[in-house]
Design a protein around this motif. Structure first.
Motif, short mmCIF file in Angstrom:
data_model
loop_
_atom_site.label_atom_id
_atom_site.label_comp_id
_atom_site.label_asym_id
_atom_site.label_seq_id
_atom_site.Cartn_x
_atom_site.Cartn_y
_atom_site.Cartn_z
N PHE A 83 1.51 10.96 -4.92
CA PHE A 83 0.10 10.32 -5.54
C PHE A 83 0.14 8.85 -6.17
O PHE A 83 -1.11 8.27 -6.31
CB PHE A 83 -0.56 11.27 -6.72
CG PHE A 83 -0.88 12.66 -6.05
CD1 PHE A 83 -1.76 12.79 -5.01
CD2 PHE A 83 -0.21 13.61 -6.36
CE1 PHE A 83 -2.12 14.09 -4.44
CE2 PHE A 83 -0.34 15.00 -5.63
CZ PHE A 83 -1.05 15.27 -4.67
N LEU A 84 1.04 8.55 -6.77
CA LEU A 84 1.07 7.24 -7.77
C LEU A 84 2.07 6.22 -7.37
O LEU A 84 1.51 4.97 -7.81
CB LEU A 84 1.66 7.87 -9.07
CG LEU A 84 0.80 8.93 -9.89
CD1 LEU A 84 1.38 9.28 -11.03
CD2 LEU A 84 -0.67 8.31 -9.81
N SER A 85 2.86 6.27 -6.49
CA SER A 85 3.60 5.04 -6.10
C SER A 85 3.00 4.24 -5.14
O SER A 85 2.03 4.61 -4.59
CB SER A 85 4.95 5.74 -5.56
OG SER A 85 4.88 5.84 -4.34
N SER A 86 3.52 3.18 -4.85
CA SER A 86 2.81 2.08 -4.21
C SER A 86 2.96 2.54 -2.66
O SER A 86 1.97 2.47 -1.65
CB SER A 86 3.35 0.58 -4.24
OG SER A 86 4.54 0.83 -3.76
N LYS A 87 3.91 3.48 -2.23
CA LYS A 87 3.93 4.10 -1.05
C LYS A 87 3.58 5.40 -0.76
O LYS A 87 3.75 6.03 0.25
CB LYS A 87 5.40 4.04 -0.55
CG LYS A 87 6.09 2.68 -0.74
CD LYS A 87 7.62 2.55 -0.48
CE LYS A 87 8.12 1.37 -0.77
NZ LYS A 87 9.42 1.43 -1.49
N ALA A 88 2.70 5.94 -1.92
CA ALA A 88 2.32 7.46 -1.58
C ALA A 88 1.52 7.64 -0.65
O ALA A 88 0.75 6.77 -0.23
CB ALA A 88 1.61 7.60 -2.99
N SER A 89 1.58 8.87 -0.08
CA SER A 89 0.77 9.30 1.17
C SER A 89 -0.66 9.69 0.83
O SER A 89 -1.23 9.62 1.50
CB SER A 89 1.82 10.40 1.92
OG SER A 89 1.85 11.46 0.84
N PHE A 90 -0.58 10.13 -0.36
CA PHE A 90 -2.13 10.44 -1.06
C PHE A 90 -2.42 9.64 -2.18
O PHE A 90 -2.88 10.22 -3.10
CB PHE A 90 -2.16 12.12 -1.28
CG PHE A 90 -2.28 12.95 0.09
CD1 PHE A 90 -3.32 13.14 0.65
CD2 PHE A 90 -1.05 13.61 0.51
CE1 PHE A 90 -3.33 14.06 1.81
CE2 PHE A 90 -1.02 14.32 1.59
CZ PHE A 90 -2.07 14.45 2.17
N GLN A 91 -2.26 8.38 -2.25
CA GLN A 91 -2.38 7.80 -3.24
C GLN A 91 -3.78 7.61 -3.91
O GLN A 91 -5.07 7.47 -3.48
CB GLN A 91 -2.08 6.14 -3.00
CG GLN A 91 -1.99 5.21 -4.21
CD GLN A 91 -1.59 3.89 -3.82
OE1 GLN A 91 -2.30 3.22 -3.01
NE2 GLN A 91 -0.47 3.49 -4.45
N VAL A 92 -3.67 8.13 -5.27
CA VAL A 92 -5.05 7.97 -6.18
C VAL A 92 -5.25 6.56 -6.68
O VAL A 92 -4.17 5.83 -6.92
CB VAL A 92 -4.91 9.08 -7.15
CG1 VAL A 92 -5.09 10.50 -6.45
CG2 VAL A 92 -3.93 9.14 -8.00
N ASN A 101 5.86 2.65 -12.68
CA ASN A 101 6.85 2.88 -11.97
C ASN A 101 7.78 4.24 -12.42
O ASN A 101 7.35 4.93 -13.00
CB ASN A 101 7.76 1.55 -12.09
CG ASN A 101 8.19 1.33 -13.55
OD1 ASN A 101 8.62 2.50 -14.20
ND2 ASN A 101 7.97 0.21 -14.10
N GLU A 102 9.03 4.18 -11.53
CA GLU A 102 9.62 5.31 -11.71
C GLU A 102 10.36 5.57 -12.95
O GLU A 102 10.92 6.75 -13.16
CB GLU A 102 10.79 5.62 -10.53
CG GLU A 102 10.20 5.57 -9.20
CD GLU A 102 11.40 5.89 -8.00
OE1 GLU A 102 11.94 6.76 -8.24
OE2 GLU A 102 11.04 5.18 -7.06
N THR A 103 10.30 4.70 -13.92
CA THR A 103 10.79 4.93 -15.29
C THR A 103 10.27 6.03 -16.13
O THR A 103 10.73 6.61 -16.95
CB THR A 103 10.83 3.59 -16.11
OG1 THR A 103 9.58 3.07 -16.29
CG2 THR A 103 11.79 2.47 -15.47
N ILE A 104 8.76 6.33 -15.52
CA ILE A 104 8.23 7.58 -16.23
C ILE A 104 8.48 8.78 -16.07
O ILE A 104 8.58 9.76 -16.67
CB ILE A 104 6.47 7.32 -15.84
CG1 ILE A 104 6.44 7.85 -14.65
CG2 ILE A 104 5.95 6.34 -16.42
CD1 ILE A 104 4.93 8.17 -14.13
#
Length: 167
Positions: A83-92, A101-104
């Protein structure tokens, strides 16, 4: 808000028996607590090309209940990638997304997605929820529910009548 009491001191029946579509119209929270409501709302959001919002909200709800640290890390990564990455399939579409970024994912905790989940909830509440309540999907379900209620009411009345006249 005080509940209106009937003469016997119990809460009014309308407060106790709100179910199905009546509960859904009361609030988005009620809709999201009902599996059938979620199903219908998803169906509607799919037609509006915004199903990812309710899917993200549901994933966050599930995530908050996760106790095991390893499972929490896996679910956090799955939520981020889906849902959140720039490459997400279901980006919100959430505020501050470009800074995510992935550090979270390094130190997951149950409420790490809460602000984002709240944004999506408010987006649904003030945007798609009101349209859902006017949609064919909702109205058809409401009519079917009312017909079911009316036919079961008629059966109950018929049973009472037959008991009265068959004694």
């Amino acid at each position: 808000m005080e509940k209106i009491n009937e003469s016997d001191g119990t809460p009014s029946s309308s407060q106790q028996t709100l179910k199905g579509t009546s509960r859904w119209t009361a609030s988005l929270e009620n809709l999201l607590e009902d599996p059938e409501g979620v199903k219908r709302f998803r169906e509607f959001l799919k037609k509006e090309f915004s199903e990812e919002n309710v899917l993200f909200w549901l994933a966050c709800e599930d995530f908050k209940k996760t106790q095991d640290k390893k499972q929490m890390q896996e679910k956090a990564k799955e939520i981020y990638m889906t849902f959140l990455s720039s490459k997400a399939s279901f980006q919100v579409n959430v505020e501050g997304q470009s800074r995510l970024n992935e550090t979270i994912l390094e130190a997951p905790h149950p409420l790490m997605f809460q602000k984002l989940q709240d944004q999506i909830f408010n987006l649904m509440k003030y945007d798609s929820y009101s349209r859902f309540l006017k949609s064919d999907i909702f109205l058809k379900h409401k009519r079917a529910e009312e017909q079911e209620e009316n036919s079961s009411e008629a059966q109950t009345i018929a049973k009472r009548a037959s008991r009265i006249y068959n004694t």
